[in-house]
Design a protein around this motif. Structure first.
Motif, PDB file in Angstrom:
ATOM      1  N   PRO A 121       0.760  -1.400  -0.089  1.00  0.00           N
ATOM      2  CA  PRO A 121       0.109   0.165   0.064  1.00  0.00           C
ATOM      3  C   PRO A 121       0.850   1.186  -0.150  1.00  0.00           C
ATOM      4  O   PRO A 121       1.899   1.304   0.666  1.00  0.00           O
ATOM      5  CB  PRO A 121      -0.859  -0.046   1.252  1.00  0.00           C
ATOM      6  CG  PRO A 121      -0.342  -1.148   2.022  1.00  0.00           C
ATOM      7  CD  PRO A 121       0.519  -1.970   1.057  1.00  0.00           C
ATOM      8  N   ILE A 122       0.368   2.053  -0.582  1.00  0.00           N
ATOM      9  CA  ILE A 122       1.012   3.453  -0.484  1.00  0.00           C
ATOM     10  C   ILE A 122       0.183   4.875  -0.432  1.00  0.00           C
ATOM     11  O   ILE A 122      -0.845   4.628  -0.655  1.00  0.00           O
ATOM     12  CB  ILE A 122       1.883   3.772  -2.174  1.00  0.00           C
ATOM     13  CG1 ILE A 122       0.950   3.697  -3.226  1.00  0.00           C
ATOM     14  CG2 ILE A 122       2.905   2.705  -2.233  1.00  0.00           C
ATOM     15  CD1 ILE A 122       1.689   4.075  -4.509  1.00  0.00           C
ATOM     16  N   LEU A 123       0.617   5.812  -0.445  1.00  0.00           N
ATOM     17  CA  LEU A 123      -0.124   7.120  -0.349  1.00  0.00           C
ATOM     18  C   LEU A 123      -0.090   7.972  -1.255  1.00  0.00           C
ATOM     19  O   LEU A 123       0.964   8.017  -2.111  1.00  0.00           O
ATOM     20  CB  LEU A 123       0.357   7.619   1.131  1.00  0.00           C
ATOM     21  CG  LEU A 123       0.252   6.893   2.471  1.00  0.00           C
ATOM     22  CD1 LEU A 123       0.981   7.321   3.612  1.00  0.00           C
ATOM     23  CD2 LEU A 123      -1.449   6.619   2.753  1.00  0.00           C
ATOM     24  N   ILE A 124      -0.853   9.157  -1.257  1.00  0.00           N
ATOM     25  CA  ILE A 124      -0.639  10.001  -2.440  1.00  0.00           C
ATOM     26  C   ILE A 124       0.899  10.886  -2.598  1.00  0.00           C
ATOM     27  O   ILE A 124       0.992  10.873  -3.578  1.00  0.00           O
ATOM     28  CB  ILE A 124      -1.864  10.830  -2.765  1.00  0.00           C
ATOM     29  CG1 ILE A 124      -2.085  11.707  -1.470  1.00  0.00           C
ATOM     30  CG2 ILE A 124      -3.145  10.357  -2.859  1.00  0.00           C
ATOM     31  CD1 ILE A 124      -3.243  12.803  -1.588  1.00  0.00           C
ATOM     32  N   ILE A 136       2.811   1.285  14.616  1.00  0.00           N
ATOM     33  CA  ILE A 136       1.556   1.548  13.790  1.00  0.00           C
ATOM     34  C   ILE A 136       0.721   2.202  14.717  1.00  0.00           C
ATOM     35  O   ILE A 136       0.805   2.134  16.027  1.00  0.00           O
ATOM     36  CB  ILE A 136       0.823   0.382  13.312  1.00  0.00           C
ATOM     37  CG1 ILE A 136      -0.345   0.470  12.547  1.00  0.00           C
ATOM     38  CG2 ILE A 136       0.672  -0.597  14.570  1.00  0.00           C
ATOM     39  CD1 ILE A 136      -0.851  -0.826  11.906  1.00  0.00           C
ATOM     40  N   LEU A 137      -0.208   2.924  14.446  1.00  0.00           N
ATOM     41  CA  LEU A 137      -1.117   3.655  15.287  1.00  0.00           C
ATOM     42  C   LEU A 137      -2.460   2.875  15.272  1.00  0.00           C
ATOM     43  O   LEU A 137      -3.100   2.498  14.244  1.00  0.00           O
ATOM     44  CB  LEU A 137      -1.489   5.149  14.680  1.00  0.00           C
ATOM     45  CG  LEU A 137      -0.497   6.239  14.852  1.00  0.00           C
ATOM     46  CD1 LEU A 137      -0.847   7.671  14.209  1.00  0.00           C
ATOM     47  CD2 LEU A 137      -0.021   6.536  16.417  1.00  0.00           C
ATOM     48  N   ALA A 151       2.013  11.289  10.635  1.00  0.00           N
ATOM     49  CA  ALA A 151       2.035  12.046   9.178  1.00  0.00           C
ATOM     50  C   ALA A 151       1.520  10.883   8.245  1.00  0.00           C
ATOM     51  O   ALA A 151       0.506  11.411   7.389  1.00  0.00           O
ATOM     52  CB  ALA A 151       3.284  12.421   8.743  1.00  0.00           C
ATOM     53  N   LEU A 152       1.591   9.591   8.314  1.00  0.00           N
ATOM     54  CA  LEU A 152       1.269   8.852   7.635  1.00  0.00           C
ATOM     55  C   LEU A 152      -0.396   8.655   7.786  1.00  0.00           C
ATOM     56  O   LEU A 152      -1.048   8.543   6.694  1.00  0.00           O
ATOM     57  CB  LEU A 152       1.864   7.301   7.734  1.00  0.00           C
ATOM     58  CG  LEU A 152       3.322   7.210   7.132  1.00  0.00           C
ATOM     59  CD1 LEU A 152       3.722   5.836   7.413  1.00  0.00           C
ATOM     60  CD2 LEU A 152       3.648   8.007   5.809  1.00  0.00           C
ATOM     61  N   ARG A 153      -0.670   8.632   9.035  1.00  0.00           N
ATOM     62  CA  ARG A 153      -2.277   8.488   9.114  1.00  0.00           C
ATOM     63  C   ARG A 153      -2.719   9.482   8.223  1.00  0.00           C
ATOM     64  O   ARG A 153      -3.871   9.632   7.965  1.00  0.00           O
ATOM     65  CB  ARG A 153      -2.569   8.376  10.688  1.00  0.00           C
ATOM     66  CG  ARG A 153      -4.062   8.545  11.021  1.00  0.00           C
ATOM     67  CD  ARG A 153      -4.757   7.165  10.342  1.00  0.00           C
ATOM     68  NE  ARG A 153      -4.274   5.906  10.899  1.00  0.00           N
ATOM     69  CZ  ARG A 153      -5.042   5.207  11.755  1.00  0.00           C
ATOM     70  NH1 ARG A 153      -6.445   5.694  11.905  1.00  0.00           N
ATOM     71  NH2 ARG A 153      -4.627   4.088  12.486  1.00  0.00           N
TER      72      ARG A 153
END
Length: 288
Positions: A48-51, A109-110, A157-159
Protein backbone atom coordinates in the motif's frame (compact mmCIF):
# COMPACT_ATOMS: atom_id res chain seq x y z
CA UNK A 1 -13.20 -24.52 10.27
CA UNK A 2 -10.34 -22.14 11.15
CA UNK A 3 -9.87 -21.31 14.81
CA UNK A 4 -10.39 -17.87 16.30
CA UNK A 5 -6.65 -17.20 16.51
CA UNK A 6 -6.18 -17.69 12.78
CA UNK A 7 -9.17 -15.44 12.10
CA UNK A 8 -7.65 -12.75 14.30
CA UNK A 9 -4.33 -13.08 12.50
CA UNK A 10 -5.97 -12.66 9.11
CA UNK A 11 -7.63 -9.44 10.27
CA UNK A 12 -4.34 -7.78 11.23
CA UNK A 13 -2.67 -5.22 8.95
CA UNK A 14 -0.16 -6.66 6.53
CA UNK A 15 3.13 -7.78 8.18
CA UNK A 16 1.88 -7.20 11.76
CA UNK A 17 1.55 -10.31 13.94
CA UNK A 18 1.23 -9.06 17.54
CA UNK A 19 0.71 -5.28 17.65
CA UNK A 20 0.23 -3.80 21.13
CA UNK A 21 0.57 -0.37 22.77
CA UNK A 22 3.97 0.68 24.05
CA UNK A 23 4.23 0.21 27.81
CA UNK A 24 6.65 2.19 29.95
CA UNK A 25 7.23 -0.60 32.48
CA UNK A 26 7.15 -3.57 30.12
CA UNK A 27 9.34 -1.94 27.47
CA UNK A 28 11.75 -0.02 29.72
CA UNK A 29 14.76 -2.01 28.49
CA UNK A 30 13.54 -2.72 24.98
CA UNK A 31 15.54 -1.42 22.03
CA UNK A 32 14.97 -1.35 18.31
CA UNK A 33 17.33 -1.80 15.39
CA UNK A 34 16.93 -0.33 11.95
CA UNK A 35 15.87 -3.03 9.51
CA UNK A 36 18.78 -5.06 8.18
CA UNK A 37 16.46 -7.01 5.90
CA UNK A 38 12.93 -6.96 4.51
CA UNK A 39 12.12 -10.65 4.69
CA UNK A 40 8.86 -9.71 6.39
CA UNK A 41 7.77 -8.24 3.02
CA UNK A 42 9.14 -11.03 0.83
CA UNK A 43 5.81 -12.85 0.41
CA UNK A 44 3.59 -10.08 -0.91
CA UNK A 45 3.31 -8.74 -4.44
CA UNK A 46 1.68 -5.38 -3.61
CA UNK A 47 2.51 -2.71 -1.01
CA UNK A 48 0.00 0.00 0.00
CA UNK A 49 1.11 3.54 -0.77
CA UNK A 50 -0.15 7.09 -0.15
CA UNK A 51 -0.68 9.91 -2.61
CA UNK A 52 2.49 11.66 -1.43
CA UNK A 53 4.38 8.62 -2.74
CA UNK A 54 2.85 8.50 -6.21
CA UNK A 55 5.55 10.54 -8.00
CA UNK A 56 8.48 8.51 -6.61
CA UNK A 57 6.72 5.14 -6.65
CA UNK A 58 5.62 5.59 -10.27
CA UNK A 59 9.28 5.68 -11.33
CA UNK A 60 9.73 2.07 -10.18
CA UNK A 61 6.41 0.24 -9.79
CA UNK A 62 3.01 -0.01 -11.48
CA UNK A 63 0.46 1.77 -9.28
CA UNK A 64 -2.96 0.13 -9.02
CA UNK A 65 -5.97 0.29 -6.67
CA UNK A 66 -7.36 -2.57 -4.60
CA UNK A 67 -11.11 -2.62 -5.07
CA UNK A 68 -13.34 -1.80 -2.11
CA UNK A 69 -15.62 0.94 -0.71
CA UNK A 70 -12.55 3.21 -0.76
CA UNK A 71 -9.98 1.58 -3.07
CA UNK A 72 -6.43 1.29 -1.71
CA UNK A 73 -3.53 2.49 -3.88
CA UNK A 74 -0.73 -0.05 -4.04
CA UNK A 75 2.65 -0.47 -5.70
CA UNK A 76 2.90 -3.81 -7.49
CA UNK A 77 6.18 -5.55 -6.60
CA UNK A 78 5.63 -9.03 -8.02
CA UNK A 79 4.02 -10.98 -10.83
CA UNK A 80 2.67 -13.88 -8.84
CA UNK A 81 1.19 -14.50 -5.42
CA UNK A 82 3.49 -14.53 -2.38
CA UNK A 83 6.52 -13.22 -4.26
CA UNK A 84 8.22 -9.85 -4.00
CA UNK A 85 10.72 -9.36 -6.82
CA UNK A 86 12.39 -6.45 -5.02
CA UNK A 87 13.54 -8.52 -2.01
CA UNK A 88 16.56 -10.73 -2.70
CA UNK A 89 17.58 -14.01 -1.03
CA UNK A 90 19.34 -12.06 1.72
CA UNK A 91 16.23 -10.02 2.46
CA UNK A 92 17.68 -6.83 0.94
CA UNK A 93 15.46 -4.42 -0.97
CA UNK A 94 16.62 -3.72 -4.52
CA UNK A 95 19.16 -0.90 -4.73
CA UNK A 96 18.13 2.48 -6.10
CA UNK A 97 14.40 1.77 -5.90
CA UNK A 98 11.85 3.63 -3.85
CA UNK A 99 11.04 2.07 -0.46
CA UNK A 100 7.34 2.58 0.40
CA UNK A 101 6.51 4.34 3.66
CA UNK A 102 4.40 1.37 4.78
CA UNK A 103 7.64 -0.61 5.05
CA UNK A 104 9.56 2.22 6.68
CA UNK A 105 6.87 2.54 9.34
CA UNK A 106 7.17 -1.08 10.49
CA UNK A 107 7.14 -2.24 13.33
CA UNK A 108 5.25 0.84 14.61
CA UNK A 109 1.59 1.54 13.87
CA UNK A 110 -1.21 3.76 15.22
CA UNK A 111 -4.31 2.17 16.72
CA UNK A 112 -7.63 3.93 16.43
CA UNK A 113 -9.15 4.47 19.88
CA UNK A 114 -12.58 5.52 18.64
CA UNK A 115 -14.17 5.97 22.06
CA UNK A 116 -11.61 8.57 23.13
CA UNK A 117 -11.20 10.04 19.63
CA UNK A 118 -7.48 9.36 19.80
CA UNK A 119 -4.78 7.25 18.20
CA UNK A 120 -2.43 5.10 20.26
CA UNK A 121 1.13 4.22 19.23
CA UNK A 122 1.59 0.46 18.98
CA UNK A 123 4.48 -1.81 18.09
CA UNK A 124 4.62 -5.32 16.67
CA UNK A 125 6.07 -7.25 19.60
CA UNK A 126 6.94 -10.20 17.32
CA UNK A 127 9.29 -8.14 15.16
CA UNK A 128 12.90 -9.31 15.12
CA UNK A 129 13.90 -5.64 15.10
CA UNK A 130 13.10 -5.53 18.84
CA UNK A 131 15.32 -6.77 21.66
CA UNK A 132 17.60 -5.75 24.53
CA UNK A 133 20.60 -5.50 22.18
CA UNK A 134 19.08 -3.10 19.64
CA UNK A 135 20.53 0.25 18.57
CA UNK A 136 17.90 2.66 19.86
CA UNK A 137 16.12 2.49 23.23
CA UNK A 138 12.38 3.00 23.20
CA UNK A 139 12.62 4.82 26.51
CA UNK A 140 15.17 7.02 28.21
CA UNK A 141 14.37 6.79 31.89
CA UNK A 142 10.62 7.22 32.20
CA UNK A 143 10.27 9.20 29.00
CA UNK A 144 9.93 8.06 25.38
CA UNK A 145 13.23 8.33 23.53
CA UNK A 146 13.74 10.70 20.61
CA UNK A 147 13.58 7.66 18.33
CA UNK A 148 10.14 6.75 19.69
CA UNK A 149 8.92 10.35 19.41
CA UNK A 150 10.06 10.45 15.79
CA UNK A 151 8.24 7.17 15.15
CA UNK A 152 5.08 8.69 16.62
CA UNK A 153 5.37 11.73 14.37
CA UNK A 154 6.02 9.58 11.30
CA UNK A 155 3.02 7.35 12.02
CA UNK A 156 0.85 10.42 12.61
CA UNK A 157 1.94 11.94 9.29
CA UNK A 158 1.14 8.70 7.46
CA UNK A 159 -2.27 8.50 9.11
CA UNK A 160 -3.06 12.05 8.01
CA UNK A 161 -1.84 11.27 4.52
CA UNK A 162 -4.14 8.25 4.62
CA UNK A 163 -7.09 10.60 5.07
CA UNK A 164 -5.93 12.73 2.13
CA UNK A 165 -5.44 9.60 0.04
CA UNK A 166 -8.97 8.43 0.84
CA UNK A 167 -10.36 11.81 -0.23
CA UNK A 168 -8.52 11.62 -3.56
CA UNK A 169 -9.49 8.01 -4.28
CA UNK A 170 -13.10 8.57 -3.21
CA UNK A 171 -13.36 11.37 -5.77
CA UNK A 172 -11.94 9.10 -8.48
CA UNK A 173 -14.61 6.54 -7.58
CA UNK A 174 -17.36 9.17 -7.46
CA UNK A 175 -16.42 10.38 -10.96
CA UNK A 176 -16.37 6.76 -12.22
CA UNK A 177 -12.74 6.98 -13.32
CA UNK A 178 -11.61 3.71 -11.70
CA UNK A 179 -12.15 0.62 -13.83
CA UNK A 180 -11.23 -3.06 -13.47
CA UNK A 181 -8.07 -3.84 -15.39
CA UNK A 182 -5.89 -6.74 -16.42
CA UNK A 183 -2.17 -6.54 -17.07
CA UNK A 184 -1.12 -8.67 -20.00
CA UNK A 185 2.64 -8.99 -20.15
CA UNK A 186 4.79 -10.57 -22.81
CA UNK A 187 7.83 -12.18 -21.21
CA UNK A 188 9.96 -12.13 -24.34
CA UNK A 189 9.99 -15.92 -24.42
CA UNK A 190 6.67 -16.41 -26.15
CA UNK A 191 4.83 -16.56 -22.82
CA UNK A 192 2.13 -14.17 -21.70
CA UNK A 193 1.39 -13.23 -18.11
CA UNK A 194 -2.04 -11.86 -17.24
CA UNK A 195 -2.68 -10.26 -13.86
CA UNK A 196 -6.12 -9.28 -12.64
CA UNK A 197 -7.99 -8.19 -9.54
CA UNK A 198 -7.19 -4.47 -9.50
CA UNK A 199 -8.46 -1.08 -10.66
CA UNK A 200 -6.73 1.66 -12.62
CA UNK A 201 -7.66 5.13 -13.86
CA UNK A 202 -9.32 5.03 -17.27
CA UNK A 203 -7.44 7.58 -19.43
CA UNK A 204 -10.38 8.11 -21.81
CA UNK A 205 -12.75 8.88 -18.95
CA UNK A 206 -10.18 11.22 -17.44
CA UNK A 207 -9.83 13.06 -20.76
CA UNK A 208 -13.60 13.56 -20.76
CA UNK A 209 -13.89 15.31 -17.36
CA UNK A 210 -15.32 18.81 -17.48
CA UNK A 211 -13.11 21.89 -17.61
CA UNK A 212 -14.42 22.99 -14.23
CA UNK A 213 -13.53 19.68 -12.61
CA UNK A 214 -10.12 19.67 -14.28
CA UNK A 215 -9.44 23.16 -12.89
CA UNK A 216 -10.62 22.13 -9.42
CA UNK A 217 -8.34 19.08 -9.39
CA UNK A 218 -5.42 21.16 -10.60
CA UNK A 219 -5.91 23.53 -7.65
CA UNK A 220 -5.95 20.55 -5.27
CA UNK A 221 -2.75 19.10 -6.75
CA UNK A 222 -4.49 15.96 -7.97
CA UNK A 223 -3.59 16.13 -11.66
CA UNK A 224 0.02 15.12 -11.03
CA UNK A 225 -1.22 12.12 -9.04
CA UNK A 226 -3.44 10.99 -11.89
CA UNK A 227 -0.66 11.38 -14.45
CA UNK A 228 1.74 9.50 -12.16
CA UNK A 229 -0.66 6.55 -11.96
CA UNK A 230 -1.21 6.54 -15.72
CA UNK A 231 2.53 6.73 -16.46
CA UNK A 232 3.28 3.97 -13.96
CA UNK A 233 1.66 1.49 -16.35
CA UNK A 234 4.99 1.49 -18.19
CA UNK A 235 6.65 -0.02 -15.10
CA UNK A 236 5.24 -3.48 -15.71
CA UNK A 237 8.33 -4.05 -17.82
CA UNK A 238 10.46 -3.50 -14.69
CA UNK A 239 8.84 -6.59 -13.19
CA UNK A 240 9.37 -8.59 -16.36
CA UNK A 241 13.05 -7.64 -16.30
CA UNK A 242 13.38 -8.97 -12.74
CA UNK A 243 11.57 -12.27 -13.43
CA UNK A 244 10.13 -13.94 -16.53
CA UNK A 245 7.25 -16.07 -15.31
CA UNK A 246 4.66 -18.13 -17.18
CA UNK A 247 1.05 -18.49 -16.05
CA UNK A 248 -1.85 -16.27 -15.01
CA UNK A 249 -1.24 -15.11 -11.43
CA UNK A 250 -3.63 -12.81 -9.56
CA UNK A 251 -2.40 -9.84 -7.56
CA UNK A 252 -3.18 -10.22 -3.87
CA UNK A 253 -3.72 -6.66 -2.69
CA UNK A 254 -3.65 -5.49 0.93
CA UNK A 255 -6.73 -5.14 3.10
CA UNK A 256 -7.70 -1.73 4.47
CA UNK A 257 -6.68 -1.13 8.07
CA UNK A 258 -9.57 -0.53 10.45
CA UNK A 259 -9.82 0.16 14.15
CA UNK A 260 -11.32 -3.30 14.61
CA UNK A 261 -8.08 -4.90 13.44
CA UNK A 262 -6.19 -3.86 16.55
CA UNK A 263 -8.03 -5.12 19.59
CA UNK A 264 -5.93 -3.33 22.16
CA UNK A 265 -7.28 -2.44 25.61
CA UNK A 266 -7.66 1.30 26.05
CA UNK A 267 -6.89 1.72 29.79
CA UNK A 268 -3.32 2.22 31.02
CA UNK A 269 -2.04 3.60 27.71
CA UNK A 270 0.37 6.40 28.52
CA UNK A 271 -0.72 9.87 27.46
CA UNK A 272 2.42 10.42 25.37
CA UNK A 273 1.36 7.56 23.09
CA UNK A 274 -2.02 9.10 22.38
CA UNK A 275 -2.65 11.48 19.52
CA UNK A 276 -5.71 13.68 19.38
CA UNK A 277 -7.69 13.37 16.17
CA UNK A 278 -7.61 16.47 14.05
CA UNK A 279 -10.03 17.57 11.34
CA UNK A 280 -8.93 16.82 7.80
CA UNK A 281 -6.86 19.77 6.54
CA UNK A 282 -7.12 21.28 3.10
CA UNK A 283 -5.39 19.26 0.42
CA UNK A 284 -1.89 20.37 -0.34
CA UNK A 285 -1.07 21.39 -3.87
CA UNK A 286 2.39 19.81 -3.83
CA UNK A 287 2.46 16.44 -5.58
CA UNK A 288 6.17 15.64 -5.57
Amino acid sequence: MPDSDSNAEKSLPMFYRSPRPLDRSQDADLKISRPTHFRFAAETNAIPILIEEFPLASAHYPIVFADGPVPIPAAVVGLRNSENLFVDNNGQWADDTYLPAYLRRYPFILMDDADNKQFVLCIDSDSDMLGPQGEYPLFEGNEPSDFTKNAMEFCAALRQQGDLTDAFVSELRAQDLLVPNDAKIETGEGEQIQLSGFLTIDPKRFDAVSDNLFTEWRAKGWLGLIYAQLLSSHRWQNLVTLAKLPGRPTIVLPQRETSAQLNVPRPDVAEEFRLKRRPLPGLRSRTA
